[in-house]
Design an enzyme around this catalytic site. Structure first.
Site, PDB file in Angstrom:
ATOM      1  N   SER A   1      -5.471  -2.355   5.308  1.00 34.89           N
ATOM      2  CA  SER A   1      -6.857  -1.884   5.297  1.00 34.89           C
ATOM      3  C   SER A   1      -7.023  -0.857   4.201  1.00 34.89           C
ATOM      4  CB  SER A   1      -7.284  -1.230   6.618  1.00 34.89           C
ATOM      5  OG  SER A   1      -8.632  -0.768   6.514  1.00 34.89           O
TER       6      SER A   1
ATOM      7  N   TYR B   1     -15.121   1.786   8.585  1.00 33.10           N
ATOM      8  CA  TYR B   1     -13.705   2.100   8.790  1.00 33.10           C
ATOM      9  C   TYR B   1     -13.474   2.655  10.192  1.00 33.10           C
ATOM     10  CZ  TYR B   1      -9.042   4.036   7.886  1.00 33.10           C
ATOM     11  OH  TYR B   1      -7.703   4.333   7.933  1.00 33.10           O
TER      12      TYR B   1
ATOM     13  N   ASP C   1      -0.036  -8.888   1.726  1.00 29.46           N
ATOM     14  CA  ASP C   1      -0.975  -7.978   1.069  1.00 29.46           C
ATOM     15  C   ASP C   1      -1.790  -8.775   0.061  1.00 29.46           C
ATOM     16  OD1 ASP C   1      -2.143  -5.774  -0.510  1.00 29.46           O
ATOM     17  OD2 ASP C   1      -0.647  -4.522   0.497  1.00 29.46           O
ATOM     18  N   ASN C   2      -3.102  -8.542   0.039  1.00 33.73           N
ATOM     19  CA  ASN C   2      -3.931  -9.240  -0.946  1.00 33.73           C
ATOM     20  C   ASN C   2      -4.110  -8.423  -2.221  1.00 33.73           C
ATOM     21  OD1 ASN C   2      -5.751  -7.242  -0.207  1.00 33.73           O
ATOM     22  ND2 ASN C   2      -7.451  -8.638   0.204  1.00 33.73           N
TER      23      ASN C   2
ATOM     24  N   THR D   1     -11.160  -6.590   7.994  1.00 28.84           N
ATOM     25  CA  THR D   1      -9.703  -6.425   7.963  1.00 28.84           C
ATOM     26  C   THR D   1      -9.203  -5.804   9.262  1.00 28.84           C
ATOM     27  OG1 THR D   1      -9.639  -6.213   5.555  1.00 28.84           O
ATOM     28  CG2 THR D   1      -7.786  -5.275   6.767  1.00 28.84           C
TER      29      THR D   1
ATOM     30  N   GLY E   1       0.809  -1.209   0.000  1.00 28.51           N
ATOM     31  CA  GLY E   1       0.000   0.000   0.000  1.00 28.51           C
ATOM     32  C   GLY E   1       0.841   1.256   0.000  1.00 28.51           C
TER      33      GLY E   1
END
Length: 319
Positions: free
Chosen positions: A78, A148, A35-36, A95, A14
């Site tokens: 996230s 979030y 990380d996806n 997440t 990210g």
């Protein structure tokens, strides 16, 4: 701790995570990124040639893979873009709940120091300004931002519970508005929006009348704060939460004026209605990290924007 410390960075592909990976590698760490690639980009890691780095495609909502001994866990996975809060609400909430649980379980298994990435969003639309770490916030738990905001608040509560029950070394950083290279031009936050619009020659869109304020931290300053927290002695930082951000407050209208001055563009400004629960003010009180850990940001907004604009120009040319 092993001779060469090993750190797991969740969300390592990210915007913030990739800069953190760079910082750790430059200090001799062995680093594993989980990380996806839901919002992270492989391009954010393409420049890394170190044999001490491993990138694993993994969703932190599942238990962590076995990557050997671990000394540090930085949980930064996230989606954080407002445009994702509705379209990926469940993913974001899990997440920051299941993902945080798995990060803490891995930390407990390896007796590793954990740093949990929280956010200034835990303060919601604050009724105090600047926001201190002791302020509990003003959050709409059923609003568009709730998946979030509330999951980040829960991740902090879970971290405190693990720290007390298992006597773990867990630190939390509340990240305020950050910008810089590798940020997605389509992120949906105000600096990416304004820069993308100015570079394309479109009018800058201000929501509301532009009188709402923000404080923007350049990414290298943020990483410095994160590393300062993670490197601090346990007696000072274990179990603690620290705001990290820039205290230079600016209105959205003033930000638009600065960007129009820095970007060679014919763009103007248009106004639209303010989104639900959009904070009227957002500025960190950083007296805690400043006094206890001797950290302060050093990059001015204009300097940071000048360093960021070429990245956006390159990204937008490639789109």
């Amino acid at each position: 701790m092993s001779q060469r410390p090993h750190a797991i960075v969740t969300g390592g592909a990210g915007f913030v995570g990739s800069h953190l990976v760079d910082s750790l590698l430059s200090d001799g760490f062995k680093v594993t990124s989980l990380d996806n690639f839901g919002s992270g980009r492989t391009k954010n890691l393409k420049h890394i040639e170190s044999e001490r780095f491993t990138s694993i495609n993994h969703d932190v909502r599942e238990p962590f893979p076995d990557v050997g001994d671990v000394d540090y866990i930085f949980h930064f996975a996230s989606r954080a873009s407002p445009k994702d809060f509705a379209s990926h609400a469940v993913e974001i909430a899990l997440t920051n709940s299941q993902g945080t649980k798995h990060a803490l379980e891995c930390s407990r298994e390896h007796d590793a120091r954990a740093l949990i990435a929280s956010t200034s969003e835990v303060y919601g639309n604050p009724e105090e300004n600047p926001q201190t770490e002791t302020y509990n916030g003003n959050v709409n738990i059923r609003g568009l931002r709730a998946p979030y905001d509330e999951s980040k608040r829960f991740s902090e509560a879970l971290a405190v519970a693990y720290e007390k029950k298992h006597e773990m070394d867990i630190r939390t950083v509340r990240i305020f508005n950050t910008y810089g290279p590798r940020m997605d031009p389509n992120d949906g936050r105000v600096i990416p929006n304004f820069l993308s619009q100015a570079i394309r020659g479109d009018d800058l869109t201000i929501y509301g009348d532009g009188s709402q304020t923000r404080s923007f931290c350049y990414v290298s300053d943020l990483i410095g704060g994160i590393r300062t927290i993670s490197d601090a002695p346990a007696a000072v930082a274990s179990g603690e939460v620290f705001n990290v951000g820039n205290t230079q407050e600016i209105t959205i209208q003033e930000l638009a004026d600065v960007i129009l001055d820095l970007v060679d563009t014919g763009s103007g400004v248009t106004y639209q209605s303010l989104p639900q629960d959009d904070p009227e003010v957002r500025r960190p009180d950083i007296s805690k990290i400043s006094s206890e850990l001797d950290w302060e940001p050093s990059i001015s907004l204009r300097t940071g924007l000048e360093r960021t604009i070429p990245h956006f120009e390159e990204r937008l040319e490639g789109d």
